[in-house]
Design a protein around this motif. Structure first.
Motif, mmCIF file in Angstrom:
data_model
loop_
_atom_site.group_PDB
_atom_site.id
_atom_site.type_symbol
_atom_site.label_atom_id
_atom_site.label_comp_id
_atom_site.label_asym_id
_atom_site.label_seq_id
_atom_site.Cartn_x
_atom_site.Cartn_y
_atom_site.Cartn_z
ATOM 1 N N ILE A 1 -29.332 59.023 -16.841
ATOM 2 C CA ILE A 1 -28.195 59.414 -17.674
ATOM 3 C C ILE A 1 -28.680 59.875 -19.051
ATOM 4 O O ILE A 1 -27.947 60.539 -19.788
ATOM 5 C CB ILE A 1 -27.173 58.258 -17.818
ATOM 6 C CG1 ILE A 1 -25.824 58.831 -18.268
ATOM 7 C CG2 ILE A 1 -27.695 57.176 -18.769
ATOM 8 C CD1 ILE A 1 -24.667 57.861 -18.127
ATOM 9 N N GLY A 2 -29.928 59.571 -19.372
ATOM 10 C CA GLY A 2 -30.507 59.996 -20.644
ATOM 11 C C GLY A 2 -30.794 61.479 -20.732
ATOM 12 O O GLY A 2 -31.094 62.000 -21.812
ATOM 13 N N LEU A 3 -30.730 62.198 -19.605
ATOM 14 C CA LEU A 3 -30.830 63.656 -19.612
ATOM 15 C C LEU A 3 -29.893 64.201 -18.542
ATOM 16 O O LEU A 3 -30.296 64.804 -17.561
ATOM 17 C CB LEU A 3 -32.266 64.122 -19.363
ATOM 18 C CG LEU A 3 -32.541 65.631 -19.456
ATOM 19 C CD1 LEU A 3 -31.985 66.223 -20.747
ATOM 20 C CD2 LEU A 3 -34.022 65.920 -19.347
ATOM 21 N N MET A 4 -28.603 63.950 -18.760
ATOM 22 C CA MET A 4 -27.557 64.403 -17.839
ATOM 23 C C MET A 4 -26.993 65.717 -18.367
ATOM 24 O O MET A 4 -26.474 65.757 -19.484
ATOM 25 C CB MET A 4 -26.450 63.353 -17.744
ATOM 26 C CG MET A 4 -25.380 63.658 -16.712
ATOM 27 S SD MET A 4 -25.975 63.592 -15.007
ATOM 28 C CE MET A 4 -26.473 61.877 -14.879
ATOM 29 N N PRO A 5 -27.104 66.811 -17.628
ATOM 30 C CA PRO A 5 -26.687 68.108 -18.159
ATOM 31 C C PRO A 5 -25.236 68.150 -18.620
ATOM 32 O O PRO A 5 -24.341 67.690 -17.914
ATOM 33 C CB PRO A 5 -26.912 69.060 -16.966
ATOM 34 C CG PRO A 5 -27.001 68.179 -15.762
ATOM 35 C CD PRO A 5 -27.577 66.891 -16.239
ATOM 36 N N ALA A 6 -25.057 68.663 -19.822
ATOM 37 C CA ALA A 6 -23.727 68.919 -20.411
ATOM 38 C C ALA A 6 -22.885 67.671 -20.616
ATOM 39 O O ALA A 6 -21.686 67.773 -20.855
ATOM 40 C CB ALA A 6 -22.961 69.939 -19.562
ATOM 41 N N LEU A 7 -23.495 66.496 -20.573
ATOM 42 C CA LEU A 7 -22.739 65.264 -20.795
ATOM 43 C C LEU A 7 -22.659 64.913 -22.284
ATOM 44 O O LEU A 7 -21.666 64.366 -22.744
ATOM 45 C CB LEU A 7 -23.375 64.107 -20.017
ATOM 46 C CG LEU A 7 -22.648 62.767 -20.063
ATOM 47 C CD1 LEU A 7 -21.245 62.887 -19.459
ATOM 48 C CD2 LEU A 7 -23.446 61.690 -19.322
ATOM 49 N N VAL A 8 -23.712 65.245 -23.015
ATOM 50 C CA VAL A 8 -23.740 65.039 -24.468
ATOM 51 C C VAL A 8 -23.791 66.417 -25.127
ATOM 52 O O VAL A 8 -24.780 67.138 -24.978
ATOM 53 C CB VAL A 8 -24.969 64.202 -24.891
ATOM 54 C CG1 VAL A 8 -25.062 64.104 -26.413
ATOM 55 C CG2 VAL A 8 -24.907 62.814 -24.273
#
Length: 340
Positions: free
Chosen positions: A112-119
């Motif tokens: 979740i630390g590199l989830m596309p377009a989540l942050v």
């Protein structure tokens, strides 16, 4: 008392002293070892992630009057990049600043630390630490033997050799490094072929032609000198689907060996460095565009409509897959989406 019984009693006494002896080892100058994969520099020059580690070491030593020291090992000089998280879990490595998603093969929730377009922004990323998603992630890591000391977020983009990669249509047929399992899923859906490797191996892969385009942080684009090879750069200075959590972490086992006062200093210094990290990351988002333009590359920014196209793909692939993995992943994703 027989000799055997006396030795037995002494053994019990020493066993009771073990925690104190372990704490004393740090106080006597053994120090903490901090590993990372990025180029080394100084307190004031070089990759900000290296500077953050050096600032941390200097400030901790200052606040403990020299009782707790730390040594920084840049460029994966202490151990290989992908071994760092596992080593921290076992207490074999004291500290590391490493992309959290690199641990995804071992602890799936960390992706979740590199989830596309989540942050979508630094401001939202900063909210994670005290929000529900951050508390859930902190517990996951604590259960696995790792503690986050500094929450560091970085924006990123795409550097490519053959043609620009801005919209989903641009991805078709390109050999691309995404940086995480979830990023790769989004890219595959868009028609790309994905390559998996740490960021410090991107230059060699692009140089040999094994890879045509790479997604990574703005700072890594600078530190690994990809402007020498790339002809196109999509920046993260405005809108981007690439935001990565790259924290400074400490082994829970090692943390437990510190005195309470030392633990408090470690966590306080780590928290204070988060503002430095955010400001430095934002500065690199702008600097990388200037650097690549100067080197002759064409530079592109992503607009909101393009970001939403990528987000739609991510929602149907990466987000869906992650949320269905287990109850904890589902809870993490749900909590993170509350901030979107």
């Amino acid at each position: 008392m027989t000799i055997d019984r006396r030795h037995f009693v002494q053994g019990l006494a020493l066993a009771g002293l073990a925690p104190a002896l372990q704490q004393r080892a740090f106080a006597q100058g053994e120090g903490l070892k901090i590993s990372h994969q990025f180029p080394g520099g100084t307190l004031t020059e070089g990759d900000f992630r290296d500077r953050l580690c050096r600032r941390f070491a200097a400030e901790v030593e200052k606040r403990t009057s020299g009782a707790l020291k730390a040594t920084v090992y840049p460029g994966s000089s202490l151990m290989k990049t992908n071994a760092q998280f596992s080593a921290m879990r076992k207490g074999a490595l004291d500290m590391s600043l490493v992309p959290l998603s690199y641990a995804g093969g071992e602890v799936g929730e960390t992706n979740i630390g590199l989830m596309p377009a989540l942050v979508p922004s630094y401001e939202q990323g900063a909210q994670w630490k005290t929000a529900e998603v951050g508390k859930l992630l902190t517990k996951v890591l604590d259960d696995k033997g790792v503690i986050i000391v500094s929450w560091v977020w970085q924006a990123g983009g795409v550097a490519s050799k053959s043609r620009p990669l801005v919209t989903p249509d641009d991805a078709k047929g390109l050999k691309v490094r995404g940086g995480s399992r979830e990023m790769d899923m989004m890219l595959k859906q868009a028609g790309a072929s994905v390559i998996s490797l740490p960021s410090n191996e991107i230059y060699a892969a692009m140089q040999t032609g094994a890879m045509e385009a790479a997604m990574t942080s703005s700072t890594s684009f600078i530190s690994f000198k990809l402007e020498e090879l790339a002809k196109h750069l999509t920046t993260g200075r405005d809108k981007t689907y690439w935001f990565m959590l790259e924290p400074l972490m400490i082994s829970k086992e090692v943390f437990g060996k510190l005195t309470k006062a030392q633990q408090d200093v470690v966590m306080a210094v780590g928290a204070e460095l988060e503002t430095f990290a955010r400001d430095a990351a934002k500065a690199d988002d702008k600097l990388v565009a200037e650097l690549y333009q100067k080197a002759g590359a064409k530079v592109y920014d992503m607009d909101l409509s393009t970001l939403k196209k990528w987000q739609a793909i991510a929602r149907d692939t990466a987000w869906k897959d992650f949320g269905e993995r287990n109850e904890t992943c589902a809870a993490l994703l749900k909590a993170a989406q509350k901030l979107v």
